[in-house]
Design an enzyme around this catalytic site. Structure first.
Site, PDB file in Angstrom:
ATOM      1  CE  LYS A 139      23.989  -5.173  15.807  1.00 40.77           C
ATOM      2  NZ  LYS A 139      23.505  -4.845  14.323  1.00 40.77           N
ATOM      3  N   GLY A 156      31.081 -10.781  10.989  1.00 43.88           N
ATOM      4  CA  GLY A 156      31.056  -9.827   9.768  1.00 43.88           C
ATOM      5  C   GLY A 156      31.945  -9.207   9.243  1.00 43.88           C
ATOM      6  CB  SER A 157      32.316  -5.866   6.940  1.00 45.98           C
ATOM      7  OG  SER A 157      32.437  -4.928   8.401  1.00 45.98           O
ATOM      8  CB  THR A 158      37.647  -7.449   7.521  1.00 47.13           C
ATOM      9  OG1 THR A 158      37.975  -8.665   7.140  1.00 47.13           O
ATOM     10  CG2 THR A 158      39.789  -6.940   8.038  1.00 47.13           C
ATOM     11  CB  VAL A 184      32.893  -3.906  12.261  1.00 48.26           C
ATOM     12  CG1 VAL A 184      32.254  -3.923  13.185  1.00 48.26           C
ATOM     13  CG2 VAL A 184      31.433  -2.869  10.741  1.00 48.26           C
ATOM     14  N   GLY A 185      35.748  -5.305  12.213  1.00 52.76           N
ATOM     15  CA  GLY A 185      36.162  -6.449  13.009  1.00 52.76           C
ATOM     16  C   GLY A 185      37.254  -5.855  14.160  1.00 52.76           C
ATOM     17  CD  GLU A 221      33.679 -16.801   9.838  1.00 54.87           C
ATOM     18  OE1 GLU A 221      34.388 -15.386   9.080  1.00 54.87           O
ATOM     19  OE2 GLU A 221      32.470 -17.036   9.588  1.00 54.87           O
ATOM     20  CB  CYS A 225      32.718 -15.179   5.604  1.00 51.49           C
ATOM     21  SG  CYS A 225      32.242 -17.082   5.905  1.00 51.49           S
ATOM     22  CD  GLU A 248      33.739 -11.151   1.526  1.00 51.44           C
ATOM     23  OE1 GLU A 248      33.609  -9.424   3.303  1.00 51.44           O
ATOM     24  OE2 GLU A 248      33.713 -12.449   2.475  1.00 51.44           O
TER      25      GLU A 248
END
Ligand code: NAI
Ligand code: MG
Length: 794
Positions: free
Chosen positions: A192, A244-246, A248-249, A266, A300, A397
């Site tokens: 995706k 992606g972002s922390t 959503v991680g 990552e 990143c 960030e």
């Protein structure tokens, strides 16, 4: 108008890259794009589509299909159907496909570069010279891994169906980083793309089909976060790989907990860029340009925290400001531009908001006096100086062309400032003194270090972070392992747990009683009474009381973690030294083999010969890790530049270990030994039902020169102790070989500091089988690879 005037002014004329081929391609899809599933173009449910916009102009470039759960299910089914035949093609067959993809990317390089620049807003110079060549390199490199798979990884098989979710900052490059290793090793993929930047993935799917990639091997489902969440939730996905972002991680970590899906994350970063007073300052200024103004700072691993040694800070910032004035910001398709557009208005607003906070919190703002286009999402190169380490802009960030600067006095202070972050992705170190730079690199808590360089990438060199930057590596041998699973673990069966025994009353006789020995906990090298002053009985399978052990609680775990944290000297001890101590533990265990065998027999009702065999196996296992301690080393990569990249196997830090009930001594040793062999310090909860072999082991440790705090043991209820370990932010990794429930809980509660987890999901490991329980199957979990790039030459 004469030539001399041009020489006087040296001004740039527009140098637009032609977009006619890209426009023609977009026009062919003017009615709207489809998903790519099982080799077919699949329209969105109810025709739902959203716009993909050129951020430089606001122009709508295309209509993208919105995927829902049904679309995701169709794509997963297609990937499942294709997986076995794709794997059966064999390494060479897949190598030929990946090679064809690499060639196809090169043939369509111009079109891919232009579409990427249009859709993302990044300058054509970067897409043409960096993104697309790295994409081709990634497919070439992984064609090689496919070719070598059967001989290099005979003990592994593919993971299966992989769900991959990627961000918008390097849309095509992240696609390549994700799909090249997955496909090479015989997995199939549902990918995706990010909703802002779906176009190059869709173009790539067309190119791949033309290049003969079989249907269903690569499926593309476009859509937003909800589409990604549906992919994460699908039960037939074997692994999720996310960049992606922390934020959503974390959600994905929680959503996949207990599902048995493997996971790599990552995530974000706030990477330090450290300039020592003996650095080549002009070189370092160019470094800052590449660190934070490459891709508008939407990287990143961007060097977004500039740490400059105090004595050179005024000179350095002065040089930097002068260089900033020469940067050009404008239309991405203009070949003279250094910076293009920010990906979307929402990202631009985020940058503006964070810079305003920085100024409000006291930073000095300097923005390059550059001409910005009148319309579109543009932001000038920005320097915030005099920033406090605790300021919002020093911690968050920003993901834009904004660098924050601070100063330090000594190398130790530089390291402390650099590590003062929730993140741990990358770092850049600038010094002409090689001894200083190489001394600093191992001290930085990050996955990548660039010495006198920044933002270097190569398919052969692993990339990824630690702490809130996530876990797992992309690229290199370590990246390949993320897409393989050990055959010895593939056939594990659910552990069968016997009902707990009920205590029997033991008939009392007139005899001298045995001396009461209640085993305490083992914390910081000392036997310690449990905080709650409770103990629990240990019973044989028939219910005969064998003794008591301490009932550890939260407080005891916290004390044990603090002791492990403090024992960091072990992580710096030489491998030779660690090996010696492992051999010494083996020697001292061997000397007491009969006593341990009797204990195991009493606790488990094992026949004496079997109990002795467990002790002998534990001795051999300690020997094996003594052997591995100085042999599981890193490698030297020779990426395509003048220089090397050192892939170092570093300890993770503090590892929590939750042991199972079976093989109470051998499982305990099999889990503790690899962790400490690689320089980690551990907090272990031994078998809940049969803890006495582990508590007897205190004396072995006390006589083997093991430094205090390296191994800490807390007995008690495994599930409760595991919970505290999972929640503890000073535990860097957690291994659970226990029930499915404890495995799931550990993964779910690991989201706080995003610790790495290794869980067995309640599946039984054969601890006597070295293929399943020893050596290369565990060692990758006991280290984190740090890649130190060292370019050289004048
Ligand atoms: P994001 O993390 O939301 O998006 C990344 C990908 O995850 C996209 O494909 C998105 O559709 C998908 N996604 C979103 N929610 C999901 C969910 N619940 N389940 C599964 N997939 C989901 O990042 P976003 O919103 O684009 O950017 C926000 C901030 O995140 C940026 O300002 C930046 O600071 C950071 N970021 C960091 C990146 C990195 O590489 N470290 C990349 C992108 C963003
Ligand atoms: Mg776009």
């Amino acid at each position: 108008m004469n030539v001399a005037r041009y020489f006087d002014e040296m001004s740039y004329a527009p140098a637009p890259e032609s977009d006619s081929e890209a426009r023609a391609w977009l026009k062919r899809h003017a009615e709207g794009f489809h998903h790519v599933i099982g080799g077919a173009l699949v329209p969105p449910t109810d025709g739902a589509r959203f716009d993909s916009v050129a951020p430089a102009t606001g122009e709508v470039l295309a209509r993208i299909a919105q995927g829902d759960a049904a679309t995701v299910a169709a794509a997963v089914a297609a990937a499942r159907k294709a997986q076995a035949p794709w794997f059966k093609l064999g390494g060479h067959g897949r190598a030929r496909h990946l090679y064809a993809l690499a060639r196809a990317v090169q043939r369509h390089a111009r079109l891919l570069a232009v579409v990427e620049a249009l859709d993302n807003g990044k300058p054509i110079r970067e897409t043409r010279d960096i993104d697309v060549p790295l994409v081709a390199r990634h497919f070439y490199h992984h064609a090689g891994w496919a070719q070598l798979q059967e001989r290099e990884f005979p003990d592994h098989g593919p993971v299966g169906v992989i769900g991959q979710i990627i961000p918008w900052n390097f849309p095509l490059l992240m696609l390549a980083w994700k799909i090249a290793p997955a496909l090479a090793l015989g997995n199939t993929v549902v990918l995706k793309p990010a909703e802002f930047t779906s176009l190059t993935a869709l173009l790539f799917a067309e190119i791949a089909a033309d290049a003969g990639l079989p249907p269903g091997v690569l499926n593309i489902v476009t859509g937003d976060g909800a589409t990604g969440a549906a992919l994460v939730a699908h039960p037939d996905v074997d692994k999720i790989a996310f960049t992606g972002s922390t934020e959503v991680g974390r959600m994905i970590r929680a959503a996949t907990a207990g599902s048995g899906k493997s996971l790599t994350l990552e995530l974000g970063g706030k990477s330090p860029f450290i300039v020592f007073d003996d650095a080549d300052l002009d070189g370092a200024v160019e470094g800052v340009v590449d660190a934070i103004w490459f891709n508008q700072g939407q990287v990143c691993c961007a060097g977004s925290r500039l740490l400059v040694q105090e004595s050179v800070a005024p000179v350095f910032l002065d040089k930097l400001k002068r260089r900033m004035a020469t940067l050009r910001v404008g239309h991405p398709l203009d070949k003279t531009m250094d910076l293009g557009a920010i990906v979307a208005p929402v990202q631009l607003e985020r940058i503006q908001r964070l810079v305003a906070i920085g100024v409000a919190e006291g930073a000095a703002l300097h923005q390059a006096d550059v001409e910005l286009p009148q319309t579109g999402c543009f932001y000038p190169p920005t320097l915030l100086s005099g920033v406090q380490p605790s300021a919002t802009v020093a911690c968050e960030e920003i993901f834009g062309p904004v660098v924050v600067s601070m100063t330090f006095r000594t190398p130790d202070e530089a390291v402390a400032l650099a590590n003062n972050s929730r993140y741990g992705l990358a770092a850049s170190v600038w010094s002409e003194t090689i001894g200083l730079a190489l001394d600093i690199a191992p001290k930085l808590q990050v996955g990548v270090v660039w010495i006198n360089a920044t933002n270097l990438f190569d398919a052969a060199v692993g990339f990824g972070g630690c702490r809130e930057s996530g876990f797992g590596r992309e690229g290199g041998r370590e990246g390949v392992l993320e897409y393989l699973k050990p055959k010895a673990w593939a056939g594990r069966k659910p552990r069968v747990v016997a009902a707990p025994p009920t205590a029997r009353r033991v008939e009392q006789r007139f005899a001298t009683p045995a001396l009461d020995r209640t085993a305490k906990l083992f914390i910081g090298g000392k036997q310690a009474r449990p905080d709650g002053n409770h103990s629990r009985p240990v019973l044989s399978p028939k219910g005969v009381p064998l003794g008591e052990v301490g009932e550890g609680n939260r407080k005891d775990i916290r004390n044990a973690v603090a002791a492990a944290r403090a024992a960091d000297g072990w992580s710096r001890a030489t491998a030779h030294n660690r090996a010696q101590i492992l051999y010494y533990l083996a020697e001292n265990l061997s000397a007491r083999a009969d006593e341990f065998a009797a204990r195991i027999a009493a606790m488990t009702d094992a026949p004496p010969a079997k109990a002795l065999a467990e002790v002998e196996a534990a001795v051999a296992r300690l020997f094996s890790y003594g052997a591995w301690a100085d042999k599981y080393e890193g490698v030297v990569h020779t990426p395509p530049l003048r220089g090397v990249a050192l892939a170092l196997n570093e300890p993770i830090g503090v590892v929590g270990i939750v042991c199972p009930d079976e093989a109470p001594l051998l499982a305990f040793i099999s889990l503790v030994a690899p962790a400490i062999a690689m320089g980690n310090r551990v907090v272990v909860t031994p078998s809940e039902r049969h803890p006495l072999a582990a508590t007897d082991f205190y004396q072995v440790m006390e006589t083997s020169d093991l430094p205090a705090g390296v191994v800490n043991i807390v007995t008690g209820a495994s599930a409760d102790l595991a919970k505290t370990l999972a929640e503890h932010d000073d535990v860097d990794a957690l291994w659970v070989f226990n029930s499915a429930e404890v495995s799931a809980m550990a993964e779910r509660l690991s989201v706080g500091n995003l610790k790495r987890t290794l869980v067995d999901n309640g599946l039984l490991t054969d601890w006597h089988d070295p293929a399943a329980a020893e050596g290369r199957i565990f060692l990758p979990h006991a280290v984190q690879v740090k890649n130190v790039w060292i370019p050289y030459g004048e």
